[in-house]
Design a protein around this motif. Structure first.
Motif, mmCIF file in Angstrom:
data_model
loop_
_atom_site.group_PDB
_atom_site.id
_atom_site.type_symbol
_atom_site.label_atom_id
_atom_site.label_comp_id
_atom_site.label_asym_id
_atom_site.label_seq_id
_atom_site.Cartn_x
_atom_site.Cartn_y
_atom_site.Cartn_z
ATOM 1 N N ALA A 153 -44.448 26.929 -19.009
ATOM 2 C CA ALA A 153 -45.054 27.420 -17.761
ATOM 3 C C ALA A 153 -46.563 27.234 -17.744
ATOM 4 O O ALA A 153 -47.163 27.182 -16.670
ATOM 5 N N ALA A 154 -47.168 27.099 -18.912
ATOM 6 C CA ALA A 154 -48.633 27.087 -19.006
ATOM 7 C C ALA A 154 -49.261 25.712 -18.901
ATOM 8 O O ALA A 154 -50.476 25.592 -18.953
ATOM 9 N N LYS A 155 -48.493 24.696 -18.716
ATOM 10 C CA LYS A 155 -49.019 23.328 -18.757
ATOM 11 C C LYS A 155 -50.173 23.077 -17.785
ATOM 12 O O LYS A 155 -51.038 22.268 -18.058
ATOM 13 N N GLU A 156 -50.218 23.770 -16.661
ATOM 14 C CA GLU A 156 -51.268 23.551 -15.655
ATOM 15 C C GLU A 156 -52.482 24.468 -15.849
ATOM 16 O O GLU A 156 -53.389 24.469 -15.035
ATOM 17 N N TYR A 157 -52.489 25.244 -16.938
ATOM 18 C CA TYR A 157 -53.556 26.219 -17.170
ATOM 19 C C TYR A 157 -54.305 25.886 -18.454
ATOM 20 O O TYR A 157 -53.737 25.331 -19.388
ATOM 21 N N GLU A 158 -55.567 26.285 -18.495
ATOM 22 C CA GLU A 158 -56.374 26.056 -19.694
ATOM 23 C C GLU A 158 -56.385 27.259 -20.625
ATOM 24 O O GLU A 158 -56.655 27.135 -21.818
ATOM 25 N N VAL A 159 -56.074 28.447 -20.077
ATOM 26 C CA VAL A 159 -56.050 29.686 -20.849
ATOM 27 C C VAL A 159 -54.754 30.419 -20.535
ATOM 28 O O VAL A 159 -54.352 30.515 -19.379
ATOM 29 N N VAL A 160 -54.117 30.924 -21.589
ATOM 30 C CA VAL A 160 -52.915 31.746 -21.425
ATOM 31 C C VAL A 160 -53.191 33.093 -22.068
ATOM 32 O O VAL A 160 -53.637 33.162 -23.215
ATOM 33 N N LEU A 161 -52.939 34.154 -21.320
ATOM 34 C CA LEU A 161 -53.071 35.514 -21.838
ATOM 35 C C LEU A 161 -51.670 36.107 -21.932
ATOM 36 O O LEU A 161 -51.016 36.340 -20.911
ATOM 37 N N LEU A 162 -51.192 36.312 -23.144
ATOM 38 C CA LEU A 162 -49.874 36.889 -23.390
ATOM 39 C C LEU A 162 -50.035 38.375 -23.662
ATOM 40 O O LEU A 162 -50.663 38.774 -24.638
ATOM 41 N N ASP A 163 -49.456 39.207 -22.793
ATOM 42 C CA ASP A 163 -49.573 40.653 -22.943
ATOM 43 C C ASP A 163 -48.184 41.262 -22.816
ATOM 44 O O ASP A 163 -47.652 41.324 -21.706
ATOM 45 N N CYS A 164 -47.547 41.683 -23.865
ATOM 46 C CA CYS A 164 -48.008 41.728 -25.232
ATOM 47 C C CYS A 164 -46.834 41.549 -26.184
ATOM 48 O O CYS A 164 -45.690 41.716 -25.789
ATOM 49 N N LEU A 165 -47.148 41.234 -27.427
ATOM 50 C CA LEU A 165 -46.118 40.987 -28.439
ATOM 51 C C LEU A 165 -45.320 42.250 -28.764
ATOM 52 O O LEU A 165 -44.116 42.170 -29.021
ATOM 53 N N SER A 166 -45.961 43.406 -28.747
ATOM 54 C CA SER A 166 -45.232 44.637 -29.066
ATOM 55 C C SER A 166 -44.182 44.965 -28.011
ATOM 56 O O SER A 166 -43.062 45.378 -28.341
ATOM 57 N N THR A 167 -44.502 44.744 -26.756
ATOM 58 C CA THR A 167 -43.509 44.955 -25.699
ATOM 59 C C THR A 167 -42.400 43.913 -25.816
ATOM 60 O O THR A 167 -41.220 44.229 -25.616
ATOM 61 N N TRP A 168 -42.772 42.705 -26.179
ATOM 62 C CA TRP A 168 -41.777 41.642 -26.365
ATOM 63 C C TRP A 168 -40.771 42.022 -27.449
ATOM 64 O O TRP A 168 -39.554 41.896 -27.252
ATOM 65 N N VAL A 169 -41.256 42.505 -28.591
ATOM 66 C CA VAL A 169 -40.340 42.935 -29.659
ATOM 67 C C VAL A 169 -39.484 44.097 -29.164
ATOM 68 O O VAL A 169 -38.268 44.125 -29.400
ATOM 69 N N SER A 170 -40.085 45.041 -28.446
ATOM 70 C CA SER A 170 -39.323 46.172 -27.893
ATOM 71 C C SER A 170 -38.194 45.695 -26.989
ATOM 72 O O SER A 170 -37.082 46.230 -27.042
ATOM 73 N N ASN A 171 -38.480 44.697 -26.147
ATOM 74 C CA ASN A 171 -37.449 44.173 -25.248
ATOM 75 C C ASN A 171 -36.237 43.689 -26.028
ATOM 76 O O ASN A 171 -35.093 43.945 -25.639
ATOM 77 N N TRP A 172 -36.483 42.968 -27.101
ATOM 78 C CA TRP A 172 -35.377 42.479 -27.935
ATOM 79 C C TRP A 172 -34.588 43.645 -28.526
ATOM 80 O O TRP A 172 -33.358 43.682 -28.425
ATOM 81 N N LEU A 173 -35.287 44.564 -29.163
ATOM 82 C CA LEU A 173 -34.607 45.623 -29.906
ATOM 83 C C LEU A 173 -33.893 46.612 -29.002
ATOM 84 O O LEU A 173 -32.818 47.107 -29.362
ATOM 85 N N MET A 174 -34.457 46.897 -27.830
ATOM 86 C CA MET A 174 -33.828 47.852 -26.925
ATOM 87 C C MET A 174 -32.529 47.305 -26.329
ATOM 88 O O MET A 174 -31.715 48.083 -25.823
ATOM 89 N N ALA A 175 -32.329 46.006 -26.408
ATOM 90 C CA ALA A 175 -31.096 45.403 -25.894
ATOM 91 C C ALA A 175 -29.966 45.417 -26.932
ATOM 92 O O ALA A 175 -28.837 45.029 -26.624
ATOM 93 N N VAL A 176 -30.261 45.885 -28.131
ATOM 94 C CA VAL A 176 -29.286 45.861 -29.225
ATOM 95 C C VAL A 176 -28.543 47.196 -29.286
ATOM 96 O O VAL A 176 -29.187 48.259 -29.310
ATOM 97 N N PRO A 177 -27.209 47.161 -29.327
ATOM 98 C CA PRO A 177 -26.456 48.411 -29.464
ATOM 99 C C PRO A 177 -26.802 49.106 -30.795
ATOM 100 O O PRO A 177 -27.096 48.446 -31.790
#
Length: 179
Positions: free
Chosen positions: A72-96
């Motif tokens: 998705a970032a190919k047309e941009y010079e800067v990418v701001l990813l916010d945030c890795l901790s929420t990303w990990v939470s998303n994975w783990l909260m989906a696990v029974p």
């Protein structure tokens, strides 16, 4: 590729600082958001983040597969990813609950983080990644909390090793700790 990691505690000012770093480049910015509005409180947090961002910034929502942001970032010079901790939470909260601490799921998360980082190395962009630091707190009192701290701690370390610059934000004050 230039990778900047911004870490700190919850509500430490790390997202605001990362947004300032991105804005100060004067370049086209893509905001890669990992948060999902699953309740009113999270919806409010997301709205606060949206209100702070310049209207001309692009936005892509990537709740699970970070490597999608590389495409998705190919047309941009800067990418701001916010945030890795929420990303990990998303994975783990989906696990029974019966699968908490699953080595297969843990490895899948690590592989996705590695795929994202590997994709960055071939990119000319500046990437600013935000994450919460879990290494300053005590050991969580439940199995899910301990799994979260272990996985996020490992993802943070992988990212920090690859980062050119790392900042820690404490009480709104950023400290450069690498680079």
């Amino acid at each position: 590729m230039s990778l900047i990691l911004v870490t700190g505690g919850v509500r430490s000012g790390k997202s605001g600082f990362a947004e300032e770093l991105a804005a100060d480049t004067g370049k086209r910015v893509l905001y890669a958001a990992t948060g999902e509005a699953k309740d009113e409180e999270m919806r409010s947090r997301i709205e606060q983040h949206q209100a702070r961002r310049p209207a001309e910034w692009g936005c892509v929502e990537i709740p699970q597969y970070l490597s999608y942001s590389n495409q998705a970032a190919k047309e941009y010079e800067v990418v701001l990813l916010d945030c890795l901790s929420t990303w990990v939470s998303n994975w783990l909260m989906a696990v029974p609950e019966e699968d908490w601490r699953s080595e297969a799921i843990t490895q899948e998360i690590y592989q996705e983080a590695k795929a994202w980082l590997d994709g960055l190395s071939a990119s000319p962009q500046t990437v600013i990644a935000v994450t919460s630091e879990v290494g300053l707190g005590g050991v969580a009192m439940n199995k899910l909390g301990r799994w979260f701290a272990d996985v996020l701690g490992d993802v943070n370390q992988m990212t920090a090793r690859r980062a050119d610059t790392v900042y820690a934000v404490f009480s709104g004050i950023p400290w450069r700790i690498k680079g």
